[in-house]
Design an enzyme around this catalytic site. Structure first.
Site, PDB file in Angstrom:
ATOM      1  N   SER A 128       0.825  -1.203   0.000  1.00 30.56           N
ATOM      2  CA  SER A 128       0.000   0.000   0.000  1.00 30.56           C
ATOM      3  C   SER A 128       0.861   1.255   0.000  1.00 30.56           C
ATOM      4  O   SER A 128       1.964   1.272   0.528  1.00 30.56           O
ATOM      5  CB  SER A 128      -0.898   0.040   1.231  1.00 30.56           C
ATOM      6  OG  SER A 128      -1.627   1.263   1.223  1.00 30.56           O
ATOM      7  N   LYS A 182      -4.346  -6.815   3.463  1.00 26.53           N
ATOM      8  CA  LYS A 182      -4.384  -5.689   2.517  1.00 26.53           C
ATOM      9  C   LYS A 182      -5.827  -5.379   2.121  1.00 26.53           C
ATOM     10  O   LYS A 182      -6.210  -4.213   1.973  1.00 26.53           O
ATOM     11  CB  LYS A 182      -3.539  -5.985   1.270  1.00 26.53           C
ATOM     12  CG  LYS A 182      -3.610  -4.882   0.189  1.00 26.53           C
ATOM     13  CD  LYS A 182      -3.042  -3.579   0.701  1.00 26.53           C
ATOM     14  CE  LYS A 182      -3.204  -2.332  -0.108  1.00 26.53           C
ATOM     15  NZ  LYS A 182      -3.680  -2.241  -1.419  1.00 26.53           N
ATOM     16  N   HIS A 185      -7.341  -3.504   4.892  1.00 24.30           N
ATOM     17  CA  HIS A 185      -6.765  -2.149   4.809  1.00 24.30           C
ATOM     18  C   HIS A 185      -7.566  -1.309   3.808  1.00 24.30           C
ATOM     19  O   HIS A 185      -7.947  -0.174   4.089  1.00 24.30           O
ATOM     20  CB  HIS A 185      -5.292  -2.216   4.391  1.00 24.30           C
ATOM     21  CG  HIS A 185      -4.735  -0.907   3.899  1.00 24.30           C
ATOM     22  ND1 HIS A 185      -5.012  -0.404   2.637  1.00 24.30           N
ATOM     23  CD2 HIS A 185      -3.953   0.016   4.497  1.00 24.30           C
ATOM     24  CE1 HIS A 185      -4.410   0.766   2.500  1.00 24.30           C
ATOM     25  NE2 HIS A 185      -3.763   1.047   3.602  1.00 24.30           N
ATOM     26  N   ASN A 186      -7.811  -1.869   2.650  1.00 29.06           N
ATOM     27  CA  ASN A 186      -8.550  -1.125   1.633  1.00 29.06           C
ATOM     28  C   ASN A 186      -9.989  -0.860   2.061  1.00 29.06           C
ATOM     29  O   ASN A 186     -10.529   0.214   1.797  1.00 29.06           O
ATOM     30  CB  ASN A 186      -8.532  -1.876   0.295  1.00 29.06           C
ATOM     31  CG  ASN A 186      -7.236  -1.678  -0.460  1.00 29.06           C
ATOM     32  OD1 ASN A 186      -6.195  -1.456   0.145  1.00 29.06           O
ATOM     33  ND2 ASN A 186      -7.279  -1.749  -1.765  1.00 29.06           N
ATOM     34  N   GLU A 189      -9.870   1.921   4.262  1.00 32.06           N
ATOM     35  CA  GLU A 189      -9.651   3.100   3.402  1.00 32.06           C
ATOM     36  C   GLU A 189     -10.997   3.601   2.844  1.00 32.06           C
ATOM     37  O   GLU A 189     -11.267   4.810   2.837  1.00 32.06           O
ATOM     38  CB  GLU A 189      -8.695   2.691   2.271  1.00 32.06           C
ATOM     39  CG  GLU A 189      -8.468   3.695   1.158  1.00 32.06           C
ATOM     40  CD  GLU A 189      -7.574   3.097   0.038  1.00 32.06           C
ATOM     41  OE1 GLU A 189      -6.510   2.532   0.351  1.00 32.06           O
ATOM     42  OE2 GLU A 189      -7.949   3.197  -1.148  1.00 32.06           O
TER      43      GLU A 189
HETATM   44  C1  6PG Z   1      -3.213   1.445  -1.527  1.00 27.97           C
HETATM   45  C2  6PG Z   1      -4.540   1.626  -2.190  1.00 27.97           C
HETATM   46  C3  6PG Z   1      -4.507   1.020  -3.558  1.00 27.97           C
HETATM   47  C4  6PG Z   1      -5.609   1.552  -4.459  1.00 27.97           C
HETATM   48  C5  6PG Z   1      -6.968   1.046  -4.118  1.00 27.97           C
HETATM   49  C6  6PG Z   1      -8.019   1.966  -4.647  1.00 27.97           C
HETATM   50  O1  6PG Z   1      -3.258   0.870  -0.460  1.00 27.97           O
HETATM   51  O2  6PG Z   1      -2.201   1.892  -2.052  1.00 27.97           O
HETATM   52  O3  6PG Z   1      -5.524   1.007  -1.436  1.00 27.97           O
HETATM   53  O4  6PG Z   1      -4.497  -0.343  -3.404  1.00 27.97           O
HETATM   54  O5  6PG Z   1      -5.581   2.928  -4.405  1.00 27.97           O
HETATM   55  O6  6PG Z   1      -7.088  -0.201  -4.727  1.00 27.97           O
HETATM   56  O7  6PG Z   1      -9.205   1.273  -4.616  1.00 27.97           O
HETATM   57  P1  6PG Z   1     -10.481   1.732  -5.424  1.00 27.97           P
HETATM   58  O8  6PG Z   1     -10.059   2.021  -6.821  1.00 27.97           O
HETATM   59  O9  6PG Z   1     -11.387   0.544  -5.304  1.00 27.97           O
HETATM   60  O10 6PG Z   1     -10.990   2.939  -4.713  1.00 27.97           O
END
Ligand code: 6PG
Length: 474
Positions: A128, A182, A185-186, A189
């Protein structure tokens, strides 16, 4: 001289990871399916470090010392299987394939078994931090064979972000554990971003501020409990003026959110585990609703409801901050509870304090308050719920009056706040000794003889609703 590690897939994430590794003095072999991209990479960055570029997969494999370590950084899904298929016949027993993309963890479990059957080692590794993180220091969540991890540990520790002297990388667990973490984590996010969007909506439409003014508020919030990468960049995005129109850039961006699936996976997994994950799931739904732009446009003139007053009411600003913070605590409490349940289910033995530790830097959800989560799990490794440690119990206790006021205000004004309000409902549900599920059990027993338990006796019971109304032990 052979390279110590290889990277195949030279789109921006792969290219930046390769550059990051080379910048630590490690010789890196690079490869891309389309050779032109490899040539472009060498032209742009070849002088930065000790790179060996190959056109064919065979030459790429041959340029690596054994056991080979190959980072695959291609689009999640079929492309990963394609690369593994191509590499497999060219590799030797014990070589390590490292999938550093956003793969779905069940795929990682399957690929691990397939590679093992072919004498290879496979690691599913969450990375990430976006483009900049990959280049300067990501948060890395490696899963798979611990012995394979030892082979790459030094390189991973050297390229990861560092917080207080600790690199943001640790062996997460076997099999799919790295990609699972991960994924969560997302998901978190998604929740963080949704909560920020709801706060922005309220500050704009209820408090009545323009984008630059809201941006200043986020800038200020970033100096307190909310201090985090996402709050910081919210201030920057809101401050940006559009070069074409002179208006705030956010005001000319279409209000439809994209998504690539990791939030949905997190929500589905929580449903399957039976873990309440309201914040993340509402965030996924909110993106779905945002995508229905033409339906919303049609409904806007038809469906009744209040229009936000936009009366400047600055007293709400601090309430919104507290509502955001409390909802954020709930979203993390839920995400960590989900990881704990998955760890038990899969026998991963996830160390949740370490997950908080490696998320403190490099990744998208990096935040000061992860230090508090880390402390909570350091003290209580088997904690059921983060809300139960004094720091978070008190934080939410102090925020809850404001949280309720914000939800009342938003509801009165017709501003949707799915993540704020579902987080509060979760909180109120969690702190209740007795909820209304007794009635659910009564209904289930009535229509389907699904039985219920009594508060005053052991065993399961059924009432013969349609017969004589007497209770029998089931
Ligand atoms: C990271 C982000 C990366 C990406 C996401 C965006 O940890 O660097 O999470 O993995 O930005 O996949 O997800 P979406 O396109 O689904 O918002």
């Amino acid at each position: 001289e052979k390279s110590r590690i290889g990277v195949t897939g030279l789109a921006v994430m792969g290219a930046n990871l390769a550059r990051n590794i080379a910048s630590r003095g490690v010789p890196v072999a690079v490869h891309n399916r389309t050779y032109a991209k490899t040539e472009q990479f060498m032209a742009d960055y070849g002088a930065e470090g000790d790179f060996t570029a190959s056109e064919s997969v065979k030459d790429f494999v041959d340029s690596l010392e054994t056991p080979r370590k190959i980072i695959v950084m291609v689009k999640a899904g079929k492309p990963v299987d394609g690369v593994i298929e191509e590499l497999t016949p060219l590799l030797d027993e014990g070589d390590i394939i490292i999938d550093a993309g956003n793969s779905h963890f069940p795929d990682t479990v399957r690929r691990t078994a397939e590679c093992e059957a072919n004498g290879l080692r496979f690691m599913g590794v969450g990375v990430s931090g976006g483009e900049e993180g990959a280049l300067l220091g990501p948060s890395i969540m490696p899963g798979g064979d611990p012995a394979a991890y030892e082979e790459v540990r030094e390189i991973f520790e050297s390229i990861a972000a560092v917080v207080d002297g600790t690199p943001c990388v640790t062996h997460v667990g076997p099999g799919g554990a790295g990609h699972y973490v991960k994924m969560v984590h997302n998901g978190i996010e998604y929740a963080d971003i949704q909560l920020i969007a709801e706060a922005y909506d309220l500050l704009t439409n209820v408090v009545g501020l323009d984008a630059p003014a809201v941006g200043k508020i986020f800038e200020e919030w970033n100096t307190g409990d909310l201090d985090s990468f996402l709050i910081e960049i919210t201030g920057k995005v809101l401050a940006k003026t559009d070069a074409r129109t002179g208006r705030p850039l956010v005001d000319v961006i279409v209000d439809q959110a994209g998504q690539k699936g990791t939030g949905t996976w997190t929500a589905i997994d929580a449903l399957q585990l039976g873990i309440p994950l309201t914040g993340i799931t509402e965030a996924v739904f909110a993106r779905g609703l945002s995508a229905l732009r033409s339906e919303r446009k049609a409904a806007a003139g038809v469906l009744a409801g209040p229009t936000p007053s936009k009366e400047v009411d600055e007293s709400l600003v601090e309430d919104i901050r507290l509502a955001l913070y409390a909802s954020k605590v709930v979203a993390y409490a839920q995400g960590f509870a989900q990881m704990r349940a998955a760890s038990v289910e899969n026998g991963w033995d996830l160390k949740l304090g370490e997950m908080a530790t490696i998320w403190r830097g490099g990744c998208i959800i990096r935040a000061r308050f992860l230090n508090r989560i880390r402390e909570a799990y350091d003290e209580h490794p088997d904690l059921d719920n983060l809300l139960m440690v004094p720091y978070f119990t008190e934080a939410v206790a102090n925020a809850q009056d404001a949280w309720r006021r914000v939800i009342v205000k938003a509801t009165e004004q017709g501003v949707p706040i799915p993540a704020f309000s579902s987080s509060l409902s979760y909180y109120d549900g969690y702190r209740r000794e007795r909820g209304p599920a007794n009635l659910i059990q009564g209904l289930r027993d009535f229509f389907g003889a699904h039985t219920y338990k009594r508060i005053d006796a052991e065993g399961s019971f059924h009432t013969r609703w349609a017969q004589d109304g007497t209770e029998v032990e089931a």
